[in-house]
Design a protein around this motif. Structure first.
Motif, mmCIF file in Angstrom:
data_model
loop_
_atom_site.group_PDB
_atom_site.id
_atom_site.type_symbol
_atom_site.label_atom_id
_atom_site.label_comp_id
_atom_site.label_asym_id
_atom_site.label_seq_id
_atom_site.Cartn_x
_atom_site.Cartn_y
_atom_site.Cartn_z
ATOM 1 N N GLN A 109 -11.931 -5.072 -2.316
ATOM 2 C CA GLN A 109 -13.331 -5.498 -2.408
ATOM 3 C C GLN A 109 -13.892 -5.407 -0.985
ATOM 4 O O GLN A 109 -13.651 -6.300 -0.173
ATOM 5 C CB GLN A 109 -13.408 -6.918 -2.973
ATOM 6 N N GLY A 110 -14.591 -4.326 -0.715
ATOM 7 C CA GLY A 110 -15.041 -4.077 0.649
ATOM 8 C C GLY A 110 -13.838 -3.788 1.506
ATOM 9 O O GLY A 110 -13.077 -2.860 1.245
ATOM 10 N N LYS A 111 -13.613 -4.608 2.543
ATOM 11 C CA LYS A 111 -12.457 -4.457 3.428
ATOM 12 C C LYS A 111 -11.372 -5.463 3.101
ATOM 13 O O LYS A 111 -10.382 -5.562 3.815
ATOM 14 C CB LYS A 111 -12.894 -4.621 4.885
ATOM 15 N N ASP A 112 -11.544 -6.220 2.033
ATOM 16 C CA ASP A 112 -10.626 -7.288 1.662
ATOM 17 C C ASP A 112 -9.799 -6.926 0.431
ATOM 18 O O ASP A 112 -10.257 -6.201 -0.456
ATOM 19 C CB ASP A 112 -11.382 -8.575 1.364
ATOM 20 N N ILE A 113 -8.588 -7.490 0.374
ATOM 21 C CA ILE A 113 -7.766 -7.422 -0.830
ATOM 22 C C ILE A 113 -7.897 -8.791 -1.485
ATOM 23 O O ILE A 113 -7.629 -9.824 -0.860
ATOM 24 C CB ILE A 113 -6.280 -7.143 -0.510
ATOM 25 N N VAL A 114 -8.328 -8.794 -2.748
ATOM 26 C CA VAL A 114 -8.545 -10.038 -3.469
ATOM 27 C C VAL A 114 -7.697 -10.057 -4.732
ATOM 28 O O VAL A 114 -7.330 -9.015 -5.268
ATOM 29 C CB VAL A 114 -10.047 -10.257 -3.814
ATOM 30 N N ALA A 115 -7.393 -11.248 -5.205
ATOM 31 C CA ALA A 115 -6.691 -11.400 -6.474
ATOM 32 C C ALA A 115 -7.669 -11.054 -7.589
ATOM 33 O O ALA A 115 -8.837 -11.394 -7.536
ATOM 34 C CB ALA A 115 -6.176 -12.820 -6.636
ATOM 35 N N GLY A 116 -7.153 -10.397 -8.596
ATOM 36 C CA GLY A 116 -8.017 -10.124 -9.740
ATOM 37 C C GLY A 116 -7.964 -8.725 -10.139
ATOM 38 O O GLY A 116 -8.497 -8.059 -10.827
ATOM 39 N N GLN A 138 0.869 -1.175 0.000
ATOM 40 C CA GLN A 138 0.000 0.000 0.000
ATOM 41 C C GLN A 138 0.913 1.234 0.000
ATOM 42 O O GLN A 138 1.188 1.816 1.048
ATOM 43 C CB GLN A 138 -0.938 -0.012 1.225
ATOM 44 N N PRO A 139 1.403 1.627 -1.193
ATOM 45 C CA PRO A 139 2.331 2.758 -1.267
ATOM 46 C C PRO A 139 1.750 4.051 -0.695
ATOM 47 O O PRO A 139 2.445 4.801 -0.024
ATOM 48 C CB PRO A 139 2.624 2.908 -2.757
ATOM 49 N N THR A 140 0.489 4.321 -0.989
ATOM 50 C CA THR A 140 -0.212 5.470 -0.429
ATOM 51 C C THR A 140 -1.576 4.987 0.054
ATOM 52 O O THR A 140 -2.060 3.930 -0.383
ATOM 53 C CB THR A 140 -0.396 6.599 -1.463
ATOM 54 N N GLN A 141 -2.180 5.748 0.936
ATOM 55 C CA GLN A 141 -3.466 5.369 1.523
ATOM 56 C C GLN A 141 -4.469 4.963 0.438
ATOM 57 O O GLN A 141 -4.740 5.730 -0.474
ATOM 58 C CB GLN A 141 -4.028 6.537 2.333
ATOM 59 N N GLY A 142 -4.980 3.737 0.522
ATOM 60 C CA GLY A 142 -6.014 3.252 -0.391
ATOM 61 C C GLY A 142 -5.526 2.731 -1.736
ATOM 62 O O GLY A 142 -6.313 2.243 -2.529
ATOM 63 N N GLN A 143 -4.231 2.818 -2.015
ATOM 64 C CA GLN A 143 -3.666 2.305 -3.276
ATOM 65 C C GLN A 143 -2.958 0.982 -2.973
ATOM 66 O O GLN A 143 -1.963 0.960 -2.254
ATOM 67 C CB GLN A 143 -2.658 3.294 -3.868
ATOM 68 N N PHE A 144 -3.479 -0.110 -3.524
ATOM 69 C CA PHE A 144 -2.898 -1.423 -3.271
ATOM 70 C C PHE A 144 -2.268 -1.966 -4.539
ATOM 71 O O PHE A 144 -2.834 -1.857 -5.627
ATOM 72 C CB PHE A 144 -3.975 -2.384 -2.746
ATOM 73 N N GLU A 145 -1.086 -2.555 -4.393
ATOM 74 C CA GLU A 145 -0.350 -3.145 -5.506
ATOM 75 C C GLU A 145 -0.024 -4.588 -5.152
ATOM 76 O O GLU A 145 0.151 -4.922 -3.982
ATOM 77 C CB GLU A 145 0.949 -2.377 -5.778
ATOM 78 N N GLY A 146 0.096 -5.432 -6.167
ATOM 79 C CA GLY A 146 0.455 -6.822 -5.951
ATOM 80 C C GLY A 146 1.638 -7.216 -6.812
ATOM 81 O O GLY A 146 1.753 -6.784 -7.969
ATOM 82 N N PHE A 147 2.522 -8.025 -6.255
ATOM 83 C CA PHE A 147 3.722 -8.495 -6.962
ATOM 84 C C PHE A 147 3.981 -9.950 -6.592
ATOM 85 O O PHE A 147 3.561 -10.420 -5.539
ATOM 86 C CB PHE A 147 4.952 -7.656 -6.558
ATOM 87 N N GLY A 148 4.724 -10.640 -7.437
ATOM 88 C CA GLY A 148 5.175 -11.979 -7.106
ATOM 89 C C GLY A 148 6.115 -11.896 -5.910
ATOM 90 O O GLY A 148 6.866 -10.937 -5.769
ATOM 91 N N ALA A 149 6.098 -12.910 -5.049
ATOM 92 C CA ALA A 149 6.911 -12.897 -3.828
ATOM 93 C C ALA A 149 8.232 -13.647 -3.977
ATOM 94 O O ALA A 149 8.869 -13.981 -2.990
ATOM 95 C CB ALA A 149 6.108 -13.476 -2.664
ATOM 96 N N THR A 150 8.638 -13.907 -5.216
ATOM 97 C CA THR A 150 9.897 -14.603 -5.469
ATOM 98 C C THR A 150 10.881 -13.621 -6.086
ATOM 99 O O THR A 150 10.583 -12.969 -7.088
ATOM 100 C CB THR A 150 9.674 -15.788 -6.430
ATOM 101 N N CYS A 151 12.055 -13.506 -5.494
ATOM 102 C CA CYS A 151 13.079 -12.588 -5.997
ATOM 103 C C CYS A 151 13.486 -12.990 -7.411
ATOM 104 O O CYS A 151 13.701 -14.180 -7.695
ATOM 105 C CB CYS A 151 14.291 -12.599 -5.070
ATOM 106 N N THR A 152 13.619 -12.008 -8.272
ATOM 107 C CA THR A 152 13.981 -12.271 -9.672
ATOM 108 C C THR A 152 15.474 -12.527 -9.850
ATOM 109 O O THR A 152 15.905 -12.870 -10.944
ATOM 110 C CB THR A 152 13.538 -11.099 -10.568
ATOM 111 N N HIS A 153 16.264 -12.408 -8.784
ATOM 112 C CA HIS A 153 17.694 -12.669 -8.890
ATOM 113 C C HIS A 153 17.992 -14.169 -8.818
ATOM 114 O O HIS A 153 18.491 -14.750 -9.770
ATOM 115 C CB HIS A 153 18.463 -11.922 -7.790
ATOM 116 N N ALA A 154 17.651 -14.790 -7.688
ATOM 117 C CA ALA A 154 18.013 -16.202 -7.508
ATOM 118 C C ALA A 154 16.837 -17.074 -7.089
ATOM 119 O O ALA A 154 17.032 -18.216 -6.700
ATOM 120 C CB ALA A 154 19.148 -16.316 -6.488
ATOM 121 N N GLY A 155 15.632 -16.518 -7.129
ATOM 122 C CA GLY A 155 14.454 -17.315 -6.839
ATOM 123 C C GLY A 155 14.126 -17.512 -5.369
ATOM 124 O O GLY A 155 13.322 -18.359 -5.024
ATOM 125 N N CYS A 156 14.718 -16.723 -4.496
ATOM 126 C CA CYS A 156 14.410 -16.812 -3.066
ATOM 127 C C CYS A 156 13.050 -16.171 -2.800
ATOM 128 O O CYS A 156 12.666 -15.218 -3.467
ATOM 129 C CB CYS A 156 15.456 -16.065 -2.245
#
Length: 156
Positions: free
Chosen positions: A149-156, A82-100
């Protein structure tokens, strides 16, 4: 005619294989409990549907994602920020360097514990490469579509 010893051997072998397989199958099963607690590290909920019954995958709650930070959802392999209030971003949780799997979110960056790569919570770009190499030395984190979506963060 069937050899009784062969039948017993087959039965015992089958039982042994079945006995070894069950723990492995159980380990592959999912869990409905949260991955960890919020606070910049890991958190959220796993699940298939939101409480409202829609078919979107519930990732976490909006309140679990701190403004200026994020949470790592290990079971879903997603980082929600949540970079700023109400703005949500999603990213893969695997590092692009060595896959950790990424380790933490703090001070505006998503951090890899393996070699020190850092990624922006705004756009997933590489702001510090592994082992002190310059920004952009590894690819950005892949985006994952998320929405409020309401109070939830959902994929999509």
């Amino acid at each position: 005619m069937t050899d009784p010893a062969l039948t017993r051997r087959r039965a015992l072998a089958g039982a042994a294989v079945g006995g070894l397989s069950l723990p492995l199958l159980a380990a592959c099963g999912g869990s409905s409990k949260p991955a960890a607690q919020p606070g910049g590290q890991q958190g959220g909920q796993s699940g298939g549907k939101t409480p409202s019954g829609s078919s979107s995958t519930l990732l976490t709650t909006a309140s679990a994602v701190p403004v200026g930070g994020g949470v790592i959802l290990g079971q879903q392999n997603v980082v929600v920020t949540q970079p700023t209030q109400g703005q949500f971003e999603g990213f893969g949780a695997t590092c692009t360097h060595a896959g950790c799997i990424l380790a933490s979110v703090s001070a505006g960056t998503i951090n890899c514990g393996c070699h020190g790569s850092q990624f922006s919570i705004k756009d997933g770009s590489n702001v510090a490469g592994p082992l002190g190499s310059p920004p952009g030395s590894v690819p950005a984190l892949p985006r994952v579509a998320v929405k409020l979506q309401g109070k939830d963060i959902v994929a999509g």
